[in-house]
Motif scaffolding. Structure first.
Motif, PDB file in Angstrom:
ATOM      1  N   GLY A  56       0.804  -1.235   0.000  1.00  0.00           N
ATOM      2  CA  GLY A  56       0.000   0.000   0.000  1.00  0.00           C
ATOM      3  C   GLY A  56       0.828   1.271   0.000  1.00  0.00           C
ATOM      4  N   GLU A  57       2.157   1.120  -0.161  1.00  0.00           N
ATOM      5  CA  GLU A  57       3.027   2.301  -0.210  1.00  0.00           C
ATOM      6  C   GLU A  57       3.170   2.775  -1.656  1.00  0.00           C
ATOM      7  N   LEU A  58       3.860   3.893  -1.830  1.00  0.00           N
ATOM      8  CA  LEU A  58       4.061   4.424  -3.183  1.00  0.00           C
ATOM      9  C   LEU A  58       5.370   3.929  -3.776  1.00  0.00           C
ATOM     10  N   VAL A  59       5.336   3.650  -5.053  1.00  0.00           N
ATOM     11  CA  VAL A  59       6.522   3.282  -5.829  1.00  0.00           C
ATOM     12  C   VAL A  59       7.360   4.559  -6.041  1.00  0.00           C
ATOM     13  N   SER A  60       8.666   4.400  -6.252  1.00  0.00           N
ATOM     14  CA  SER A  60       9.534   5.590  -6.422  1.00  0.00           C
ATOM     15  C   SER A  60       9.070   6.490  -7.547  1.00  0.00           C
ATOM     16  N   ASP A  61       9.245   7.789  -7.303  1.00  0.00           N
ATOM     17  CA  ASP A  61       8.818   8.790  -8.284  1.00  0.00           C
ATOM     18  C   ASP A  61       9.411   8.560  -9.675  1.00  0.00           C
ATOM     19  N   LYS A 121     -13.767   1.331   2.262  1.00  0.00           N
ATOM     20  CA  LYS A 121     -13.703  -0.043   2.780  1.00  0.00           C
ATOM     21  C   LYS A 121     -14.785  -0.905   2.135  1.00  0.00           C
ATOM     22  N   LYS A 122     -15.993  -0.327   2.034  1.00  0.00           N
ATOM     23  CA  LYS A 122     -17.117  -1.079   1.475  1.00  0.00           C
ATOM     24  C   LYS A 122     -16.836  -1.423   0.001  1.00  0.00           C
ATOM     25  N   ARG A 123     -16.369  -0.420  -0.746  1.00  0.00           N
ATOM     26  CA  ARG A 123     -16.131  -0.657  -2.178  1.00  0.00           C
ATOM     27  C   ARG A 123     -14.997  -1.634  -2.412  1.00  0.00           C
ATOM     28  N   ASP A 135      -3.530  -6.200  -4.018  1.00  0.00           N
ATOM     29  CA  ASP A 135      -3.437  -5.148  -2.994  1.00  0.00           C
ATOM     30  C   ASP A 135      -4.808  -4.776  -2.443  1.00  0.00           C
ATOM     31  N   ASP A 136      -5.823  -5.614  -2.682  1.00  0.00           N
ATOM     32  CA  ASP A 136      -7.174  -5.326  -2.213  1.00  0.00           C
ATOM     33  C   ASP A 136      -7.582  -6.170  -1.013  1.00  0.00           C
ATOM     34  N   SER A 137      -7.059  -5.878   0.140  1.00  0.00           N
ATOM     35  CA  SER A 137      -7.624  -6.466   1.350  1.00  0.00           C
ATOM     36  C   SER A 137      -7.993  -5.267   2.200  1.00  0.00           C
ATOM     37  N   GLU A 139      -7.206  -4.464   5.135  1.00  0.00           N
ATOM     38  CA  GLU A 139      -6.035  -3.925   5.846  1.00  0.00           C
ATOM     39  C   GLU A 139      -5.198  -3.040   4.918  1.00  0.00           C
ATOM     40  N   ILE A 140      -4.959  -3.553   3.703  1.00  0.00           N
ATOM     41  CA  ILE A 140      -4.149  -2.771   2.764  1.00  0.00           C
ATOM     42  C   ILE A 140      -4.926  -1.546   2.268  1.00  0.00           C
ATOM     43  N   ALA A 141      -6.260  -1.709   2.157  1.00  0.00           N
ATOM     44  CA  ALA A 141      -7.084  -0.566   1.746  1.00  0.00           C
ATOM     45  C   ALA A 141      -6.915   0.584   2.736  1.00  0.00           C
ATOM     46  N   ILE A 142      -6.905   0.239   4.018  1.00  0.00           N
ATOM     47  CA  ILE A 142      -6.743   1.289   5.036  1.00  0.00           C
ATOM     48  C   ILE A 142      -5.361   1.927   4.910  1.00  0.00           C
ATOM     49  N   LYS A 143      -4.364   1.092   4.684  1.00  0.00           N
ATOM     50  CA  LYS A 143      -2.995   1.596   4.512  1.00  0.00           C
ATOM     51  C   LYS A 143      -2.933   2.533   3.297  1.00  0.00           C
TER      52      LYS A 143
END
Ligand code: AMP
Length: 192
Positions: A56-61, A121-123, A135-137, A139-143
């Motif tokens: 759930g983090e960002l990839v390098s610019d 979260k619902k979607r 990446d769709d759980s 926990e990861i959605a919240i992250k």
């Protein structure tokens, strides 16, 4: 016209981008999709980024910048791009301006889809059953939502200052959101 579509994960950026892509003959440039393609094609880049995306983090610019420059430089897409998932930080927003300038282009409108964390979260849980995104759980959605709040929301000030920003209620029905977006785009097209 070039459009930036903006909002947290699960806001409906992809869905709305697809609509306006068809309606206005534009091209949806989704950095998330480009990155997922690298992973599914098992490229060297794909193996480098998969753990980042799945956390759930960002990839390098620079990675994302290189990917989008290919499209901005391509004459077939000139003035027809929907940036879906880019920029995601102030640095990326500044970089996008530089890249567009380099190829004599600009952003005409920034659409922000506003939705709450509850809706996200619902979607995401609905999407879990429809698509198979690693990446769709919840926990990861919240992250990802937190990453959005921390890194991406500051970009809104940047676009507010340049008067490009339009906020759309992302909690409405898909067709209502689409109607509102079309109204905003048509108003801009009128004086472009
Ligand atoms: P998305 O499909 O737009 O939700 O993106 C999925 C994931 O790809 C994000 O959670 C990030 O890990 C990565 N990603 C997509 N776009 C960017 C970007 N502009 N900068 C950095 N990482 C990105």
């Amino acid at each position: 016209m070039n459009i930036v579509i903006f909002g947290p994960p699960g806001a409906g950026k992809g869905t709305q981008s697809k609509f306006i892509e068809n309606e206005y003959n534009l091209y949806q440039l989704s950095t998330g999709e480009l990155l997922r393609k690298e992973i599914s094609n098992k490229t060297k880049l794909g193996s480098e980024i998969s753990s980042i995306i799945n956390s759930g983090e960002l990839v390098s610019d620079h990675i994302v910048s290189d990917l989008i420059e290919k499209f901005i430089a391509n004459k077939d897409y000139k003035g027809r791009l929907i940036f879906d998932g880019y920029p995601r930080s102030l640095n990326q927003a500044k970089n996008l301006d530089i890249l567009l300038n380099k190829y004599e282009q600009k952003i005409d409108i920034v659409l922000k889809l506003s939705v709450s964390l509850e809706t996200v979260k619902k979607r995401i849980s609905e999407r879990l059953t429809q698509e198979n995104r690693a990446d769709d759980s919840e926990e990861i959605a919240i992250k990802r939502y937190k990453t959005y709040e921390k890194s991406t929301e500051p970009v809104l000030n940047f676009y507010e200052k340049s008067k490009l920003l339009k906020v759309v209620n992302g909690e409405a029905k898909i067709t209502e959101i689409n109607d509102e977006i079309r109204g905003l785009i048509n108003a801009i097209k009128g004086w472009l």
